[in-house]
Design an enzyme around this catalytic site. Structure first.
Site, short mmCIF file in Angstrom:
data_model
loop_
_atom_site.label_atom_id
_atom_site.label_comp_id
_atom_site.label_asym_id
_atom_site.label_seq_id
_atom_site.Cartn_x
_atom_site.Cartn_y
_atom_site.Cartn_z
N HIS A 113 27.18 48.09 31.81
CA HIS A 113 26.07 49.03 31.66
C HIS A 113 26.54 50.47 31.48
CE1 HIS A 113 23.55 45.66 32.62
NE2 HIS A 113 24.10 45.53 33.81
N PRO A 155 14.66 58.90 40.32
CA PRO A 155 15.22 60.09 40.96
C PRO A 155 14.27 61.28 40.83
CG PRO A 155 16.88 58.99 39.64
CD PRO A 155 15.58 58.32 39.33
N GLU A 156 14.15 62.03 41.92
CA GLU A 156 13.30 63.22 41.91
C GLU A 156 14.17 64.46 41.82
OE1 GLU A 156 10.30 63.07 45.01
OE2 GLU A 156 10.28 60.88 44.97
#
Length: 293
Positions: free
Chosen positions: A104, A2-3
């Site tokens: 998770h 992710p940016e």
């Protein structure tokens, strides 16, 4: 990974559930993610009110009433979801149901507001760390980060000074977190396309001999601002793992002008070029050789 727009989207999704609320209980359901959790990780969180939720580059930063800061990184596949007893949010246009496999779900924050904030990370490249705010300047994970591209200090003059005399390509310079923080491969490709600048261009060409910004630098800063703001408004880009805290997908990928469009006609008005792809510094670069100079 992710940016900046994806991380900012997550921050805005978490903010209503976290800010002003107390962490009643913190669960770390395994000993580590990318790095081991601190031995006092949950103890330093429990009972603390989150006074603010910010972002630095690709990091989320939760200020605690104790004076500590919870530093969080999504890694490659990390995502948060917020569960409330009265949650009736309608899925958005690009919503995909989340997996029912909760194996998770590695970290859970039970908030005094009644919300449960759950961090899910199948690949376990994300990480969390509690740091005293007074020690942030010396934190190795944050030290050396460049300016925020959407901050007031980031302008053509600053970018030109950072790139002056650099012998690397323009794309490599923009991906250097010491030059500008938070940019990644997708948004660098998009910004360079909008600025009509070649990813192969020397970074030093953004500055004159007196280290003043060239027209290239001015166009590029304008393009960076535009593409990041548009992506944040769209909820980021969902290519593989990114989800908003509601479970909705970001949809900026539907607005890509060059990224992942190899072989397609250039979208720049009046250009008859074809989008090409090549490998640059180990990453795919998408560009139009005809209009990006």
């Amino acid at each position: 990974m992710p940016e900046l727009p994806e991380v900012e989207t997550v921050r805005r999704g978490l903010q209503p559930a976290m800010e002003g609320s107390k962490i009643i209980k913190a669960e770390a359901r395994r000993a580590d993610l990318r790095f081991p959790f601190q031995k006092d990780f949950t103890a330093r969180l429990e009972g603390q009110t989150v006074t603010g939720l910010g972002r630095r580059a690709k990091y989320l930063m939760a200020d605690l009433a104790s004076g500590d800061v919870l530093l969080m990184h999504l890694g490659m596949s990390g995502s948060f979801r917020v569960l409330k007893e009265d949650d009736t949010q309608t899925p958005g246009q690009f919503h995909h149901p989340r997996s029912e496999d909760r194996a998770h779900d590695h970290v859970v924050f039970h908030m005094s507001s009644g919300a449960a904030i759950i961090f899910n990370d199948p690949r376990r490249f994300g990480y969390m760390k509690v740091i005293a705010r007074k020690a942030l300047e010396d934190e190795p994970l944050l030290k050396g980060l460049g300016p925020e591209p959407l901050g007031n200090a980031f302008d053509a003059a600053m970018l030109a000074r950072s790139c002056a005399n650099k012998k690397t390509s323009l794309k490599a310079a923009l991906l250097d977190q010491r030059v500008v923080a938070g940019l990644g491969n997708i948004y660098v490709c998009e910004a360079l396309f909008r600025a009509h600048l070649s990813p192969r261009r020397l970074a030093a060409t953004l500055a004159t001999k007196k280290n003043e910004p060239t027209d290239h630098a001015k166009r590029l800063v304008t393009a960076i601002h535009a593409v990041l703001n548009q992506a944040i408004k769209a909820g980021g880009s969902s290519l593989r793992d990114h989800r908003q805290t509601s479970g909705e997908l970001g949809y900026f990928q539907h607005s890509f002008q060059v990224y992942d469009r190899e072989g397609e006609k250039c979208q720049s008005g009046g250009c008859s070029g074809i989008v090409k792809r090549f490998t640059q510094n180990g990453r795919s670069t998408f560009w139009c050789p005809k209009c990006q100079k």
